[in-house]
Design a protein around this motif. Structure first.
Motif, PDB file in Angstrom:
ATOM      1  N   GLY A   1      24.356 -39.432  41.785  1.00 33.54           N
ATOM      2  CA  GLY A   1      23.613 -38.178  41.707  1.00 33.54           C
ATOM      3  C   GLY A   1      24.177 -37.068  42.573  1.00 33.54           C
ATOM      4  O   GLY A   1      23.707 -35.937  42.522  1.00 33.54           O
ATOM      5  N   PHE A   2      25.174 -37.375  43.399  1.00 27.03           N
ATOM      6  CA  PHE A   2      25.780 -36.331  44.234  1.00 27.03           C
ATOM      7  C   PHE A   2      26.824 -35.531  43.448  1.00 27.03           C
ATOM      8  O   PHE A   2      26.897 -34.312  43.587  1.00 27.03           O
ATOM      9  N   LEU A   3      27.600 -36.199  42.642  1.00 29.78           N
ATOM     10  CA  LEU A   3      28.646 -35.557  41.841  1.00 29.78           C
ATOM     11  C   LEU A   3      28.160 -35.471  40.392  1.00 29.78           C
ATOM     12  O   LEU A   3      27.987 -36.484  39.725  1.00 29.78           O
ATOM     13  N   VAL A   4      27.910 -34.244  39.941  1.00 25.81           N
ATOM     14  CA  VAL A   4      27.426 -34.020  38.580  1.00 25.81           C
ATOM     15  C   VAL A   4      28.297 -32.945  37.943  1.00 25.81           C
ATOM     16  O   VAL A   4      28.402 -31.830  38.477  1.00 25.81           O
ATOM     17  N   GLN A   5      28.941 -33.252  36.858  1.00 24.09           N
ATOM     18  CA  GLN A   5      29.841 -32.350  36.137  1.00 24.09           C
ATOM     19  C   GLN A   5      30.880 -31.747  37.091  1.00 24.09           C
ATOM     20  O   GLN A   5      31.048 -30.529  37.173  1.00 24.09           O
TER      21      GLN A   5
ATOM     22  N   MET B   1      23.323 -32.477  48.608  1.00 22.95           N
ATOM     23  CA  MET B   1      22.195 -32.528  47.693  1.00 22.95           C
ATOM     24  C   MET B   1      22.417 -33.542  46.570  1.00 22.95           C
ATOM     25  O   MET B   1      23.487 -33.577  45.970  1.00 22.95           O
ATOM     26  N   ASN B   2      21.394 -34.349  46.343  1.00 25.95           N
ATOM     27  CA  ASN B   2      21.417 -35.260  45.213  1.00 25.95           C
ATOM     28  C   ASN B   2      20.850 -34.480  44.033  1.00 25.95           C
ATOM     29  O   ASN B   2      19.687 -34.059  44.050  1.00 25.95           O
ATOM     30  N   GLN B   3      21.671 -34.265  43.016  1.00 30.07           N
ATOM     31  CA  GLN B   3      21.296 -33.404  41.906  1.00 30.07           C
ATOM     32  C   GLN B   3      20.424 -34.108  40.871  1.00 30.07           C
ATOM     33  O   GLN B   3      19.868 -33.449  39.993  1.00 30.07           O
TER      34      GLN B   3
ATOM     35  N   VAL C   1      29.705 -30.938  43.532  1.00 29.86           N
ATOM     36  CA  VAL C   1      28.907 -31.462  44.637  1.00 29.86           C
ATOM     37  C   VAL C   1      28.265 -30.255  45.311  1.00 29.86           C
ATOM     38  O   VAL C   1      28.926 -29.251  45.568  1.00 29.86           O
ATOM     39  N   VAL C   2      26.969 -30.344  45.605  1.00 28.84           N
ATOM     40  CA  VAL C   2      26.244 -29.225  46.208  1.00 28.84           C
ATOM     41  C   VAL C   2      25.978 -29.538  47.681  1.00 28.84           C
ATOM     42  O   VAL C   2      25.360 -30.560  48.011  1.00 28.84           O
TER      43      VAL C   2
END
Length: 105
Positions: free
Chosen positions: A49-53, A8-10, A56-57
C-alpha cells in the motif's frame, strides 16, 4: 525544532508509518534521524500500500523555533548600592538572563 515525517499508506491510512521528534540540532549533532523508518522491502512491495502506480507519498511537518539568549551583568549598575551592601556583607554578582523563543506555537 519539532518535526513529524510520514510514509503514507495509500490503501489503508491506518498502516501509514509516522515518526516524530523534537531536537536541538547543531553542526556537532551526530544523529539527525531514525535508524529504522520503513524497510525498503515493505516500501516497494506492490501489496503493502505504500507504492501505488509507481508513486510513494511522503509527508513532512516541521516547526522551526528560533531561539536567542543574552546574559547581562548588572555588577556595574549596582556599584552605588555595593557600598551599602558591603556594610551588611551582601555583596554578590547580579545578572539578568533573557531567553527568547520565536515562532513558538
Amino acid at each position: 525544532m519539532s518535526h513529524r515525517l510520514s510514509v503514507m499508506n495509500q490503501k489503508v491510512e491506518e498502516k501509514s508509518v509516522t515518526k516524530e521528534s523534537q531536537n536541538r540540532y547543531s553542526k556537532a549533532a551526530k544523529d539527525w534521524g531514525w535508524r529504522e523508518f520503513v524497510t525498503l522491502t515493505s516500501l516497494f512491495d506492490q501489496d503493502s500500500g505504500f507504492l501505488v502506480q509507481d508513486t510513494v507519498v511522503f509527508s513532512a511537518e516541521v516547526l522551526i523555533l528560533k531561539e536567542t539568549s543574552t546574559m547581562q551583568d548588572l555588577t556595574d549598575q549596582v556599584t552605588e548600592s555595593a557600598n551599602t551592601a558591603s556594610q551588611t556583607g551582601n555583596i554578590g554578582n547580579r545578572s539578568i538572563f533573557t531567553w527568547k523563543v520565536e515562532n513558538f506555537l
